[in-house]
Design a protein around this motif. Structure first.
Motif, short mmCIF file in Angstrom:
data_model
loop_
_atom_site.label_atom_id
_atom_site.label_comp_id
_atom_site.label_asym_id
_atom_site.label_seq_id
_atom_site.Cartn_x
_atom_site.Cartn_y
_atom_site.Cartn_z
N ALA A 1 29.77 -15.41 -17.97
CA ALA A 1 29.65 -15.99 -19.31
C ALA A 1 28.90 -17.32 -19.24
CB ALA A 1 31.02 -16.20 -19.93
N ILE B 1 25.68 -18.70 -28.04
CA ILE B 1 26.77 -18.26 -27.16
C ILE B 1 27.58 -19.47 -26.72
CG2 ILE B 1 27.27 -17.27 -24.89
CD1 ILE B 1 25.04 -15.29 -25.45
N LEU C 1 23.33 -11.93 -28.67
CA LEU C 1 23.53 -10.65 -27.97
C LEU C 1 22.29 -10.27 -27.19
CD1 LEU C 1 25.42 -8.52 -30.66
CD2 LEU C 1 26.33 -9.39 -28.50
N ALA D 1 22.35 -12.04 -24.00
CA ALA D 1 23.37 -11.50 -23.09
C ALA D 1 22.94 -10.15 -22.54
CB ALA D 1 24.70 -11.38 -23.82
N HIS E 1 29.15 -7.51 -24.64
CA HIS E 1 30.31 -8.26 -25.11
C HIS E 1 31.53 -7.37 -25.29
CE1 HIS E 1 33.00 -10.60 -27.58
NE2 HIS E 1 32.29 -11.68 -27.33
N ILE F 1 32.76 -7.65 -30.27
CA ILE F 1 32.16 -8.43 -31.36
C ILE F 1 32.97 -8.17 -32.63
CG2 ILE F 1 30.13 -8.60 -32.88
CD1 ILE F 1 29.65 -9.96 -30.25
N ASN G 1 35.84 -13.37 -33.21
CA ASN G 1 35.18 -13.89 -32.00
C ASN G 1 33.90 -14.64 -32.31
OD1 ASN G 1 36.89 -13.26 -29.96
ND2 ASN G 1 36.03 -11.23 -29.58
N ILE H 1 29.13 -17.20 -30.38
CA ILE H 1 29.89 -16.02 -30.00
C ILE H 1 30.84 -16.44 -28.88
CG2 ILE H 1 29.79 -13.63 -29.23
CD1 ILE H 1 26.82 -13.65 -29.95
N PHE I 1 32.94 -14.34 -24.39
CA PHE I 1 31.96 -13.54 -23.69
C PHE I 1 32.43 -13.19 -22.30
CE2 PHE I 1 28.04 -13.02 -25.96
CZ PHE I 1 27.55 -11.93 -25.29
N ASP J 1 27.58 -3.03 -28.99
CA ASP J 1 27.65 -4.35 -29.61
C ASP J 1 26.89 -4.36 -30.95
OD1 ASP J 1 29.16 -5.46 -27.62
OD2 ASP J 1 27.50 -6.47 -26.61
#
Lengths: 196, 530
Positions: B173, B181, B236, B239, B246, B249, B253, B265, B268, B307
């Motif tokens: 994360a 994030i 996202l 990520a 994730h 979602i 969150n 977000i 994570f 996600d």
């Protein structure tokens, strides 16, 4: 057959897997408050009760591998005995620091046992109550607010269905159905968890 | 399905409810119409009410339930009647705070407001808890800034694998640096218990998450909703680029900064670890599956596309004020997530322009292979629509969200004709399904978008689809072929078939071949045993 429901091995087996967070949170959600309340009911302070919870949980974590799911006697019985032992130990330590006593056989065990019921019976009763509380918590999250309120106001608070129906803006028949659905879900929740 | 038809019901209504009807009432398996008739009967028939109650649970359990809850109500559980309060906001028990107290060190100079200290952090209060641990609000005394600290639960903290996993995921994360994030300030792997430190977002009064904002304010306006969804999609995308999905979602969150449109977000990576807790061995879903993707709900592999479905559900919730799939039990929600077409957002909020529904559907296609290709693409589309809403004359609506050329009315008849044509020309739907993943993979490569490439690349399915397009819309003037709209179209056809199926009250077995077979593997017992 034991006097108390035999613990089904599934939760025990799942608890062996330390990474099974689902099993552990399921376990904690029921037993943490049970242990805490039993301790508090013995006039232990909040901090002491919490430490007792920690101590018991540590013993569970340490013993879970050794616990034979096939052996006679339930895990709950073992847990209640362990809780009692930890409580008694705590009394002994408190007494030792407060006013040293000696020579007595074991006065603390008497303190640990409630006046009405043996420890194990009380543990089981508290466990049962906690199942209902958890059921309520889970179901309030899962069911619509209307269903839950229809149930609560009629089945618990005893208000007439007709009144509750008009409060909630639904039909009287819908109130009857909602409260029965909720109770059915409570029964299912308890049956499932009681079996473990 | 309850085996009582309407004609025999008439008789039952005169006399008493059939046992099947009573069971159907409890299982929520009656049609709305049947249920209404049964409810009317129950209102006037005490014997049937008694039977229903006994079917729900033995009389002793009714009594026990009442006595336990009554006793609780007079003490701590008085809150349970305040049904307007969201259950999550009711402090579950002081046990959460209890183990935190056991962990922290209290020194004489700590004032009564704080629980104590861990390293250089002052711990003030618990702001959340879950299966993995507890999140506390605190203060970094060295850097003088408020922080949120997430602790691994103590029963897990003593266990090496859990600690390793916690550390691994905290690092994963922390590795994703993106404005959308939640950053990780620090990770303390070797303390007891391990914890990680993040910024403290929001406030008690302003709320901390999108969920709280929706609860408080109801539906968001379109521009704000698109802006938030775009930020989440961008996060996202960052990520997914690093291979991190994730998996959880949901509005709870997505954290909102105070007095700022910026969102973060949260959770994570940790979401992956918590995932084990969502489906228990008994097959019961512990959490709320309302934002889950169908493949997740069916216990299938979770991937980046999952996600995106959840993002679609979040967008849906922002626009309508409630999650897309609502039912009285998690299992029923799961079932809906898997096989009920989502109700168009414009049906719930009539003021929304129709393209919003097409946008939501691009994300919420049940088949992950037919969903919008990537988070990056979703982010771009969301940004374009946001700009369009802000200034429609300057920024036109993205092409793919324009009114569809075919099935515009989405009438059942048109869908049927299309489906029949599809069956005739393409062979069968399952065949086409197998082709779509290939198609979507192709699309991920830039430049492969053009219909030429597709028709040469996939001769059979390409031509069959084109044939349907033509058969369903013979007067089409636009010759360019909206490949992007195809997944949505297919979904619409599938949805229409589902509606038809329901309307005709067909036995599910007959229609299983079309869409249900794939979803057979619903979370069965033992899925999360390991």
């Amino acid at each position: 057959m034991s006097a108390f429901p035999i613990t089904r091995p599934s939760l025990l087996l799942r608890l062996r897997d330390r990474e099974n967070h689902g099993a552990w949170s399921e376990f904690l959600e029921i037993y943490e408050p049970v242990i805490y309340r039993l301790a508090r009911r013995r006039q232990l302070q909040d901090a002491d009760a919490r430490e007792i919870v920690q101590e018991v949980l540590l013993r569970v974590a340490a013993a879970i591998d050794r616990f034979d799911p096939e052996a006679s006697g339930s895990f709950r019985g073992w847990l209640s005995q362990t809780t009692r032992r930890v409580v008694v130990d705590r009394f002994r330590r408190l007494a030792a620091t407060a006013c040293p006593v000696g020579g007595q056989s074991d006065p603390f065990a008497e303190v640990a046992d409630g006046s009405e019921n043996p420890f194990e019976v009380e543990f089981d009763l508290e466990h049962r109550r906690q199942l209902f509380r958890c059921a309520a918590e889970h179901l309030q999250r899962e069911l619509s607010a209307t269903s839950w309120t229809a149930f609560w106001r009629t089945a618990v608070q005893g208000h007439p269905a007709r009144v509750v129906a008009s409060q909630l803006g639904i039909s009287e028949g819908a109130v009857y159905v909602a409260r029965c659905r909720v109770l059915k879900r409570i029964r299912e929740f308890i049956e499932l968890r009681e079996a473990e | 399905m309850v085996a009582v038809n309407r004609s025999s019901w008439g008789k039952a209504y005169q006399s008493h409810c059939d046992e099947d009807v009573l069971k159907g009432l409890l299982d929520e398996s009656l049609s709305a119409e049947m249920q209404a008739v049964a409810e009317d009967h129950l209102a006037v028939c005490a014997p049937c009410r008694d039977r229903l109650e006994t079917l729900a649970a033995a009389p002793a359990l009714w009594t026990e339930t009442r006595s336990i809850f009554e006793a609780d109500e007079s003490t701590r559980h008085a809150t349970a009647t305040l049904y307007a309060v969201r259950p999550e906001q009711i402090p579950s028990d002081d046990t959460t705070t209890s183990w935190l107290r056991a962990i922290v060190q209290r020194s004489p100079e700590d004032d009564s407001r704080s629980l104590g200290h861990i390293d250089r952090y002052r711990i003030d209060s618990v702001i959340g808890s879950g299966g993995m641990g507890v999140v506390a609000a605190g203060f970094d005394e060295q850097l003088a800034r408020p922080v949120a600290i997430k602790f691994l639960a103590p029963h897990l903290a003593g266990l090496a694998p859990a600690r390793r996993r916690f550390a691994r995921e905290a690092r994963a994360a922390a590795a994703i640096v993106h404005p959308a994030i939640m950053p990780i300030y620090s990770v303390s792997e070797n303390s007891h218990p391990p914890y990680l430190v993040m910024p403290l977002v929001g406030s008690v009064t302003a709320g901390r998450s999108l969920q709280q904002r929706i609860d408080r304010e109801g539906p968001l306006d379109l521009e704000a909703a698109l802006g938030i969804a775009a930020q989440v999609a961008e996060g996202l995308a960052a990520a997914h680029e690093r291979g991190v999905v994730h998996r959880d979602i949901k509005p709870g969150n997505i954290l909102m900064e105070e007095n700022s449109p910026r969102v973060l977000i949260g959770d994570f990576g940790l979401a992956r670890a918590i995932d084990d807790a969502t489906v228990t061995v008994s097959g019961m879903v512990a959490g709320t599956p309302q934002y889950m993707s169908p493949e997740q709900a069916a216990g299938e592999a979770v991937r980046a596309a999952s996600d995106l479905f959840s993002l679609g559900s979040v967008l849906y919730a922002m626009l309508t004020g409630r999650p897309p799939f609502v039912a009285d039990s998690p299992i029923a929600v799961l079932r809906k997530v898997i096989d009920t077409p989502v109700q168009p957002v414009v049906d719930r909020v009539e003021s929304l322009p129709p393209w919003v529904d097409r946008l939501v559907r691009l994300l919420m296609v049940k088949d992950p292979n037919a969903r919008i290709v990537s988070a990056a693409e979703a982010a771009q589309l969301l940004r374009e629509t946001e700009a369009h809403v802000r200034n429609p004359s300057r920024y036109p609506l993205p092409d793919r969200l324009g009114p569809p050329h075919r099935l515009k009315t989405k009438s059942t008849i048109t869908a049927m004709i299309a489906a029949i044509a599809l069956l005739m020309v393409g062979g069968s739907l399952p065949l086409l399904r197998q082709q779509t993943p290939q198609g979507s993979d192709d699309r991920s490569t830039p430049g492969v978008d053009s219909p030429e490439t597709l028709s040469t690349g996939q001769t059979s399915s390409g031509s069959s689809v084109t044939a349907i397009e033509r058969s369903a819309a013979p007067i089409e003037t636009d010759v360019s072929w909206h490949w992007d709209a195809l997944p949505v179209e297919l979904q619409q056809i599938r949805d229409s078939l589902h509606e038809l199926e329901r309307d005709l009250n067909l036995d599910t077995v007959g229609f299983e071949s079309i869409d249900d077979r794939r979803h057979r593997g619903q979370p069965a017992s033992g899925t999360a045993a390991q």
